[in-house]
Design a protein around this motif. Structure first.
Motif, PDB file in Angstrom:
ATOM      1  N   TRP A 199      66.846  48.570  53.047  1.00  0.00           N
ATOM      2  CA  TRP A 199      67.591  48.580  51.780  1.00  0.00           C
ATOM      3  C   TRP A 199      67.391  47.279  51.014  1.00  0.00           C
ATOM      4  O   TRP A 199      67.346  47.279  49.785  1.00  0.00           O
ATOM      5  N   LYS A 200      67.240  46.188  51.737  1.00  0.00           N
ATOM      6  CA  LYS A 200      67.066  44.890  51.084  1.00  0.00           C
ATOM      7  C   LYS A 200      65.657  44.764  50.513  1.00  0.00           C
ATOM      8  O   LYS A 200      65.458  44.290  49.393  1.00  0.00           O
ATOM      9  N   ARG A 201      64.657  45.243  51.265  1.00  0.00           N
ATOM     10  CA  ARG A 201      63.268  45.147  50.792  1.00  0.00           C
ATOM     11  C   ARG A 201      63.044  45.974  49.535  1.00  0.00           C
ATOM     12  O   ARG A 201      62.243  45.608  48.679  1.00  0.00           O
ATOM     13  N   LEU A 202      63.748  47.083  49.418  1.00  0.00           N
ATOM     14  CA  LEU A 202      63.565  47.946  48.251  1.00  0.00           C
ATOM     15  C   LEU A 202      64.051  47.280  46.964  1.00  0.00           C
ATOM     16  O   LEU A 202      63.737  47.742  45.868  1.00  0.00           O
ATOM     17  N   GLN A 203      64.813  46.202  47.090  1.00  0.00           N
ATOM     18  CA  GLN A 203      65.295  45.493  45.910  1.00  0.00           C
ATOM     19  C   GLN A 203      64.497  44.224  45.634  1.00  0.00           C
ATOM     20  O   GLN A 203      64.841  43.457  44.739  1.00  0.00           O
ATOM     21  N   PHE A 204      63.432  43.995  46.405  1.00  0.00           N
ATOM     22  CA  PHE A 204      62.595  42.823  46.195  1.00  0.00           C
ATOM     23  C   PHE A 204      61.668  43.030  44.999  1.00  0.00           C
ATOM     24  O   PHE A 204      61.488  44.142  44.509  1.00  0.00           O
ATOM     25  N   ALA A 205      61.064  41.935  44.583  1.00  0.00           N
ATOM     26  CA  ALA A 205      60.074  41.990  43.506  1.00  0.00           C
ATOM     27  C   ALA A 205      58.849  42.786  43.961  1.00  0.00           C
ATOM     28  O   ALA A 205      58.573  42.883  45.160  1.00  0.00           O
ATOM     29  N   PRO A 206      58.090  43.376  43.029  1.00  0.00           N
ATOM     30  CA  PRO A 206      56.821  44.009  43.413  1.00  0.00           C
ATOM     31  C   PRO A 206      55.899  42.981  44.031  1.00  0.00           C
ATOM     32  O   PRO A 206      55.853  41.829  43.602  1.00  0.00           O
ATOM     33  N   LEU A 207      55.202  43.379  45.079  1.00  0.00           N
ATOM     34  CA  LEU A 207      54.326  42.430  45.780  1.00  0.00           C
ATOM     35  C   LEU A 207      52.861  42.740  45.527  1.00  0.00           C
ATOM     36  O   LEU A 207      52.502  43.861  45.153  1.00  0.00           O
ATOM     37  N   LEU A 208      52.026  41.735  45.707  1.00  0.00           N
ATOM     38  CA  LEU A 208      50.578  41.909  45.605  1.00  0.00           C
ATOM     39  C   LEU A 208      50.055  42.390  46.949  1.00  0.00           C
ATOM     40  O   LEU A 208      50.134  41.673  47.949  1.00  0.00           O
ATOM     41  N   LYS A 209      49.532  43.597  46.975  1.00  0.00           N
ATOM     42  CA  LYS A 209      49.082  44.214  48.224  1.00  0.00           C
ATOM     43  C   LYS A 209      47.745  43.639  48.681  1.00  0.00           C
ATOM     44  O   LYS A 209      46.760  43.708  47.936  1.00  0.00           O
ATOM     45  N   VAL A 210      47.712  43.111  49.910  1.00  0.00           N
ATOM     46  CA  VAL A 210      46.442  42.656  50.486  1.00  0.00           C
ATOM     47  C   VAL A 210      46.249  43.160  51.913  1.00  0.00           C
ATOM     48  O   VAL A 210      45.184  42.963  52.497  1.00  0.00           O
ATOM     49  N   SER A 211      47.264  43.779  52.496  1.00  0.00           N
ATOM     50  CA  SER A 211      47.155  44.264  53.874  1.00  0.00           C
ATOM     51  C   SER A 211      46.983  45.774  53.879  1.00  0.00           C
ATOM     52  O   SER A 211      47.250  46.445  52.875  1.00  0.00           O
ATOM     53  N   PRO A 212      46.573  46.347  55.019  1.00  0.00           N
ATOM     54  CA  PRO A 212      46.446  47.804  55.082  1.00  0.00           C
ATOM     55  C   PRO A 212      47.792  48.528  55.058  1.00  0.00           C
ATOM     56  O   PRO A 212      47.833  49.724  54.788  1.00  0.00           O
ATOM     57  N   MET A 213      48.903  47.818  55.334  1.00  0.00           N
ATOM     58  CA  MET A 213      50.205  48.473  55.422  1.00  0.00           C
ATOM     59  C   MET A 213      51.269  47.573  54.802  1.00  0.00           C
ATOM     60  O   MET A 213      51.929  46.801  55.488  1.00  0.00           O
ATOM     61  N   SER A 214      51.403  47.644  53.501  1.00  0.00           N
ATOM     62  CA  SER A 214      52.349  46.785  52.796  1.00  0.00           C
ATOM     63  C   SER A 214      53.676  47.507  52.611  1.00  0.00           C
ATOM     64  O   SER A 214      53.738  48.739  52.539  1.00  0.00           O
ATOM     65  N   PHE A 215      54.742  46.720  52.522  1.00  0.00           N
ATOM     66  CA  PHE A 215      56.065  47.288  52.314  1.00  0.00           C
ATOM     67  C   PHE A 215      56.145  47.955  50.933  1.00  0.00           C
ATOM     68  O   PHE A 215      55.645  47.426  49.953  1.00  0.00           O
ATOM     69  N   GLY A 216      56.787  49.105  50.890  1.00  0.00           N
ATOM     70  CA  GLY A 216      57.030  49.770  49.618  1.00  0.00           C
ATOM     71  C   GLY A 216      55.893  50.630  49.135  1.00  0.00           C
ATOM     72  O   GLY A 216      56.113  51.732  48.634  1.00  0.00           O
ATOM     73  N   LEU A 217      54.654  50.153  49.296  1.00  0.00           N
ATOM     74  CA  LEU A 217      53.500  50.893  48.789  1.00  0.00           C
ATOM     75  C   LEU A 217      52.926  51.824  49.848  1.00  0.00           C
ATOM     76  O   LEU A 217      52.620  52.984  49.573  1.00  0.00           O
ATOM     77  N   ASP A 218      52.749  51.304  51.050  1.00  0.00           N
ATOM     78  CA  ASP A 218      52.137  52.085  52.128  1.00  0.00           C
ATOM     79  C   ASP A 218      53.175  52.563  53.141  1.00  0.00           C
ATOM     80  O   ASP A 218      53.107  53.671  53.637  1.00  0.00           O
TER      81      ASP A 218
END
Length: 518
Positions: free
Chosen positions: A493-512
């Motif tokens: 729940w806390k991560r979903l309120q974070f800023a959008p992140l720049l994806k560089v890993s194969p499994m990023s929070f929120g996107l993957d």
């Protein structure tokens, strides 16, 4: 066959802007000297389009841009990607083969990503076209799995149009896959990919061409616009350099930050400088992306801050040539405590007062951003985000999370790489024990396991998607694994309120990695 390969940045939802550089390439002498010009997938409208593609105006604008391209195609041929309404199908993610003022073929994407399935219908996949006496198999990167030896018509040449989101493993997996296709089919191959950033999605380029023997005829640079004519009949190969993953991550983050600012019409960045490694790395990346004149630091010491933290932050600012201000928070913190005393009474201080300080700092940063027209850079790393180690509306604030997809150990690795030739990030910021400095003598290790151990467990759980029992079977202590995985789960729940992140890993929070909140 001589092929003109175009690796270019693409502006999402703006076919008119993309049309300008597309026409310049179609009309260029290099295109005139080639038999075929190849653009990346989603050339006209960019990617991902998400819900915007459901609006008919963007479809009509893309169609108008395509018609203008067709008018410029006399005695020329090219492949261009776009969303297209296809008769008897519906809206498809398509590659259009244009030759001599007419559409020769329409290739539609078959294997759609989950987000694409909401808006596009499933297409037919790879299509073989006879052109200039060559059987050319044309398709999207995701559809190439259908190209196997002995299946269908044997192509002489393969053209793969990609729009592949970067992660630090993908350049190597793409290389391997292209080599295996050529090896299986004994056909020459062109892979073309875009560069640029679209919010959290970063595109690396890395286009390439191989002859039928598997020799690399050209390898395009990563994260740079580049065009080249390639004769696929050549036998001589070029040096197939493989850059380090850490170098690619550096280029990805600096490009992604620069693109985020440029495409959203931002100009100035501000961030809190604590003297620690996370804010130091974000500041170094921001200066590389935006220039020192566009980055401002704010030092916000409290009564718990050490003298060396302030000095480390000032040394970083001097090394990078950025402006900074020192805004102590002790007086403001005392005012907060005094204000809340009638409510809190004589209850002992705890994490509440720690979070107050973090939120005071967040308020200072956001206030500076409002007053001077800047945006705040978030400095949370992936290890902290995974464990919920941060204050919501405090150190979690910001318009973009620059290192939110880097584990703490990767933060150290990238910082050392940046310092490989000279000290940019102060040595003390790298070597000292990490601390939020929100209470006397506080260290990250008071609340978290050693980062090397923590990151190993997080990687197994997040990237490798292993369960608690499977991680324990790898040799890790059961109680520790249970606690780490529990914290990852309860902090979604806390991560979903974070800023959008720049994806560089194969499994990023929120996107993957999308999991239920509760």
């Amino acid at each position: 066959m001589n092929v003109h390969i175009v690796q270019h940045n693409i502006v999402t939802n703006n076919p008119e802007e993309n049309l300008k550089w597309i026409l310049s390439e179609i009309d260029s002498p290099e295109a005139g000297d080639s038999l075929l010009t190849v653009f990346p997938a989603s050339t006209l409208c960019g990617y991902p389009l998400f819900g915007s593609i459901a609006y008919t105006d963007i479809q009509k604008r893309a169609q108008a841009a395509l018609q203008e391209c067709i008018q410029h195609s006399e005695h020329k041929a090219f492949l261009i990607g776009m969303p297209l309404q296809v008769q008897d199908k519906g809206l498809c993610n398509a590659i259009v083969f244009v030759q001599n003022c007419a559409i020769r073929a329409i290739i539609t994407k078959k294997y759609l990503a989950p987000d694409e399935q909401k808006y596009f219908v499933r297409g037919d996949g790879v299509q073989t076209v006879n052109y200039q006496g060559q059987q050319i198999a044309i398709g999207f990167y995701e559809d190439l799995k259908e190209l196997v030896k002995g299946h269908g018509e044997q192509p002489d040449m393969i053209v793969c149009c990609g729009c592949n989101v970067f992660d630090y493993k993908k350049p190597y997996s793409i290389r391997y896959r292209m080599h295996k296709i050529v090896e299986n089919l004994n056909a020459s191959l062109v892979f073309v990919n875009r560069i640029g950033g679209e919010g959290p999605f970063l595109y690396a380029g890395g286009s390439m061409a191989l002859n039928a023997a598997g020799s690399v005829l050209c390898q395009f640079p990563y994260f740079e616009e580049y065009t080249k004519n390639v004769d696929l009949q050549l036998l001589t190969s070029v040096d197939d350099d493989k850059p380090q993953a850490v170098e690619l991550v550096y280029k990805a983050l600096t490009m992604g930050l620069r693109e985020y600012f440029f495409k959203n019409y931002f100009h100035k960045a501000v961030l809190g400088l604590s003297g620690g490694i996370d804010s130091a790395l974000v500041c170094a990346l921001a200066v590389a992306a935006l220039g020192p004149e566009n980055v401002h630091g704010i030092l916000m010491p409290s009564q718990y801050s050490t003298d060396h933290s302030v000095k480390d932050a000032e040394d970083l600012a001097h090394n990078l040539g950025i402006g900074y201000d020192i805004v102590p928070i002790a007086e403001c913190f005392e005012a907060f405590r005094h204000t809340m005393y009638p409510v809190f009474g004589d209850r002992a201080e705890d994490v509440t007062e720690e979070n107050m300080q973090a939120r005071i700092r967040g308020t200072i940063l956001m206030s500076y951003a409002n007053k001077f027209g800047a945006i705040v850079l978030n400095t949370t790393n992936k290890s902290e985000a995974a464990m919920g180690y941060g204050t919501l509306y405090g150190d979690s604030c910001g318009a973009i999370s620059v290192i939110g997809d880097l584990y703490k150990t990767e933060v150290y690795e990238l910082s050392e790489w940046i310092n490989r030739n000279e000290e940019i990030i102060p040595r003390n910021s790298i070597t000292k024990a990490p601390s939020a400095e929100l209470r006397p003598g506080q260290k990250d290790s008071d609340s978290l396991p050693d980062y090397a151990l923590l990151d190993a467990i997080l990687n197994l759980h997040i990237e490798e998607q292993l369960s608690v029992d499977e991680i324990v079977d790898e040799g890790y202590e059961p109680d520790l694994v249970n606690e780490v995985v529990r914290k990852v789960r309860v902090n979604e729940w806390k991560r979903l309120q974070f800023a959008p992140l720049l994806k560089v890993s194969p499994m990023s929070f929120g996107l993957d990695r999308r999991v239920p909140i509760s």
